[in-house]
Scaffold this motif. Sequence first.
Motif, short mmCIF file in Angstrom:
data_model
loop_
_atom_site.label_atom_id
_atom_site.label_comp_id
_atom_site.label_asym_id
_atom_site.label_seq_id
_atom_site.Cartn_x
_atom_site.Cartn_y
_atom_site.Cartn_z
N TYR A 15 37.12 39.80 34.47
CA TYR A 15 37.30 41.15 33.63
C TYR A 15 37.38 41.33 32.21
O TYR A 15 37.80 42.32 31.64
CB TYR A 15 38.74 41.62 34.38
N SER A 16 36.76 40.16 31.65
CA SER A 16 36.99 40.23 30.19
C SER A 16 35.70 39.32 29.60
O SER A 16 35.30 38.53 30.33
CB SER A 16 38.23 39.79 29.56
N PHE A 17 35.58 39.41 28.44
CA PHE A 17 34.92 38.71 27.68
C PHE A 17 35.34 38.40 26.14
O PHE A 17 35.99 39.21 25.72
CB PHE A 17 33.21 39.25 27.64
N VAL A 18 35.01 37.10 25.83
CA VAL A 18 35.70 36.59 24.53
C VAL A 18 34.59 36.35 23.55
O VAL A 18 33.50 35.66 23.72
CB VAL A 18 36.38 35.22 25.03
N LYS A 19 34.89 36.69 22.04
CA LYS A 19 33.76 36.63 21.28
C LYS A 19 34.35 35.84 20.06
O LYS A 19 35.68 36.12 19.75
CB LYS A 19 32.99 37.71 20.65
N GLN A 20 33.83 35.08 19.11
CA GLN A 20 34.32 34.69 17.86
C GLN A 20 33.62 35.52 16.93
O GLN A 20 32.53 35.72 16.95
CB GLN A 20 33.69 33.05 17.58
N VAL A 21 34.55 36.21 16.02
CA VAL A 21 33.96 37.31 15.13
C VAL A 21 34.82 37.00 13.80
O VAL A 21 35.46 36.03 13.68
CB VAL A 21 34.56 38.48 15.51
N TYR A 41 37.99 34.87 13.83
CA TYR A 41 39.05 35.37 14.81
C TYR A 41 38.30 35.27 16.18
O TYR A 41 37.13 35.29 16.38
CB TYR A 41 39.49 36.75 14.49
N VAL A 42 39.25 35.43 17.13
CA VAL A 42 38.93 35.40 18.55
C VAL A 42 39.09 36.88 19.06
O VAL A 42 40.08 37.28 19.01
CB VAL A 42 39.42 34.51 19.41
N LEU A 43 38.27 37.45 19.48
CA LEU A 43 38.41 38.98 20.03
C LEU A 43 38.20 38.95 21.53
O LEU A 43 36.86 38.54 22.17
CB LEU A 43 37.08 39.78 19.46
N LYS A 44 39.17 39.29 22.17
CA LYS A 44 38.94 39.42 23.69
C LYS A 44 38.94 40.77 24.03
O LYS A 44 39.69 41.66 23.82
CB LYS A 44 40.09 38.63 24.46
N MET A 45 37.96 41.19 24.87
CA MET A 45 37.76 42.65 25.40
C MET A 45 37.99 42.62 26.83
O MET A 45 37.42 41.83 27.58
CB MET A 45 36.43 43.26 24.89
#
Length: 92
Positions: A15-21, A41-45
């Motif tokens: 139910y989510s995905f994680v990106k380094q931003v 930062y790590v962004l979890k959507m």
Amino acid sequence: LSDFIIERDLGEGAYSFVKQVRFRVNHTPNVVPVEETSPSYVLKMIIKDKLLPEAVLHDFDSGTSLPVELFALRHLQEHPHPNIVQMLESFE
């Protein structure tokens, strides 16, 4: 998402995905400069439509619902732990 430059994918789940931003230095959409000294930062959507009912906590007093993970991270903002990542902000 326009405030960020996505550096790389870190993973995804049911139910989510994680990106380094990194934050954009210049907020002009066609310009993408990044200062090397700006922190990552790590962004979890979280895709709310894909959450299972047992992964959501309901606050009947306020009428709001939160994913269990978000509830736990908000609790950790008030009671940090040295081995668990700190949530800076959440938004919908």
